[in-house]
Design an enzyme around this catalytic site. Structure first.
Site, mmCIF file in Angstrom:
data_model
loop_
_atom_site.group_PDB
_atom_site.id
_atom_site.type_symbol
_atom_site.label_atom_id
_atom_site.label_comp_id
_atom_site.label_asym_id
_atom_site.label_seq_id
_atom_site.Cartn_x
_atom_site.Cartn_y
_atom_site.Cartn_z
ATOM 1 N N SER A 113 37.937 -0.214 43.008
ATOM 2 C CA SER A 113 36.906 0.079 41.770
ATOM 3 C C SER A 113 35.541 -0.567 42.580
ATOM 4 O O SER A 113 35.269 -0.430 43.773
ATOM 5 C CB SER A 113 36.896 -0.134 40.648
ATOM 6 O OG SER A 113 35.393 1.159 39.857
ATOM 7 N N HIS B 209 41.543 6.426 38.357
ATOM 8 C CA HIS B 209 41.101 6.294 38.458
ATOM 9 C C HIS B 209 41.657 5.148 37.918
ATOM 10 O O HIS B 209 42.038 3.925 38.565
ATOM 11 C CB HIS B 209 39.166 6.246 38.930
ATOM 12 C CG HIS B 209 38.652 4.717 38.364
ATOM 13 N ND1 HIS B 209 38.406 4.710 40.501
ATOM 14 C CD2 HIS B 209 37.746 3.688 38.579
ATOM 15 C CE1 HIS B 209 37.803 3.722 40.380
ATOM 16 N NE2 HIS B 209 37.254 3.006 39.326
ATOM 17 N N ASP C 129 40.594 2.989 45.417
ATOM 18 C CA ASP C 129 39.963 3.825 45.194
ATOM 19 C C ASP C 129 38.609 3.294 44.503
ATOM 20 O O ASP C 129 37.388 2.851 44.287
ATOM 21 C CB ASP C 129 39.871 4.573 43.055
ATOM 22 C CG ASP C 129 40.302 5.548 43.019
ATOM 23 O OD1 ASP C 129 39.792 6.720 44.459
ATOM 24 O OD2 ASP C 129 40.159 6.182 41.800
#
Length: 413
Positions: free
Chosen positions: A258, A338, A281
């Site tokens: 992330s 996610h 991600d």
């Protein structure tokens, strides 16, 4: 963790509202647990599948806010009675999660502690290092909701212990038992946006700082590897001198999830010691436009099926034009969200995990195995590892029934 925590935040706030009506909080917590953790005996972070037992130890150099603070995972000697560290070791981290999600600290601590307080990390705390040649080094950078740096939900440092107060003054905070007697623990929590504040300048500053922290951690490891005596403020039981000449400093990579995925790009740009990077991600928003043409190392984007969008993918594609396409790879794991990459996906029951977007449709173990194997194949290819990870080279190209080559997102032309 919690990059898209809206549903979690909503549910936690509902529980808080229920508790304010006079209902028994214990019943509320039990209901919340039953919704998702009725099979809690089957929950927990799965053990590593590699050839070595895993040890871990914490290191802090320089007790101030400018210092370095990280946890090292390493091959260790097998021990039947090894202590395993708590997944979340103290309430300060629960408070950080509460601030990140903008919910009441008191109740959220009870919720988080009830649901997650018993979980352990499957590694031997301060286990003895296993000598077996030199190992490659991977620096991992977490998401905004995780812990232990200034771009996180919670971390701490130390300041000098104040003078003894007078009798009519409050007592100073109790020192951490592992800290020197003259130091006092001080916590720092998530930096949320102020009313009217633009998000990009803050997150851009934070991603630069996070990359610098990754580089400082690597520099510390390089000094430890050289045999230099490095003082650990935390005074853990692990013997850091056993790591002398244990690291292969020609084989260093950076990896992150992330916000940590954006940190991968930033760190590659700043330090050529990182030979390649893997972004899980990645949230590309914090990065400057100019950075894309400056990154020369190989990058592997491993994305979830449900998180990405066209604008974010287009930022990843900008890296393709800055170097040869052979060095830039992208795959998407079907049925993932996610939070399929961090630990939370293993710590919640199936139903509540899907409601809170902590689990996808794919079995969490299948998803993480695909991610790990593809990552190992990529690391072997670009670090020159003498292993058999090339058996998973096809995963780098997205050749598996659970993978999508590139992205499932309709890209902007």
């Amino acid at each position: 963790m919690y990059a898209n925590g809206g549903l979690i935040q909503l549910l936690a706030k509902k529980i808080y509202q229920w508790s304010r009506t006079g209902s028994d909080q214990r019943c509320t917590l039990s209901l919340f647990a039953a919704m998702g953790n009725s099979c809690s005996n089957n929950l927990g972070i799965p053990p590593a599948k590699g050839p070595n037992a895993v040890g871990c130890s914490d290191f802090m150099m320089d007790h101030t806010v400018e210092g370095t603070f990280f946890r090292l995972y390493y091959p260790c000697v097998v021990s039947d009675n090894a202590e395993k560290p708590d997944w979340i070791p103290c309430k300060g981290y629960f408070y950080g999660l509460a601030d990140f999600m903008k919910i009441n600290r008191g109740l959220s601590e009870k919720i988080f502690n009830y649901l997650f307080g018993s979980f352990k990390i499957p590694a031997a705390l301060n286990g003895s290092y296993k000598q077996n040649g030199k190992y490659p080094v991977v620096i991992f950078s977490h998401g905004l909701g995780a812990f232990r740096d200034e771009s996180a939900s919670a971390t701490y440092f130390y300041h000098q212990k104040p003078q003894e107060p007078k009798k009519d003054e409050a007592s100073p905070p109790k020192p951490n038992p592992e800290a020197p007697e003259n130091l006092v623990e001080e916590w720092m929590y998530y930096r949320s946006l102020k009313p009217g504040e633009s998000e990009f300048p803050l997150r851009n500053k934070q991603v630069k700082q996070r990359a610098d922290e990754c580089i400082k951690a690597l520099d510390t490891l390089i000094q430890i590897n050289s045999g230099k005596n490095m003082e650990n403020v935390l005074q853990t039981e692990f013997d850091w001198t056993t790591l002398e000449n244990s690291m292969d400093l020609c084989r260093i990579a950076v990896m992150g999830h992330s916000f940590g995925g954006a940190t991968v790009v930033e760190a590659l740009c700043k330090d050529v010691n990182f030979k390649c990077g893997i972004a899980l991600d990645a949230w590309m928003f914090p990065l400057d436009e100019e950075i894309y043409v400056r990154v020369k190392q190989p990058i592997f984007f491993i994305n979830s099926e449900k998180f990405q969008w066209a604008g974010n993918i287009s930022r990843m594609r900008k890296l393709d034009s800055s170097s040869t396409s052979m060095q830039r790879k992208m795959i998407t794991i079907k049925g993932t969200v996610h939070q399929s990459f961090p630990d939370f996906t293993f710590l919640t029951g199936n139903w509540i995990g899907k409601i809170l977007k902590l689990k996808g449709e794919i079995d969490p173990q299948v998803g993480i195995d695909l991610c790990n194997r593809a990552s190992l194949a990529f690391l072997q290819r670009h670090l020159g590892l003498n292993k058999d990870f090339n058996q998973w080279d096809h995963l780098i190209e997205g050749k598996d029934h659970n993978l999508i080559p590139g992205t499932n997102v309709t890209e902007i032309s």
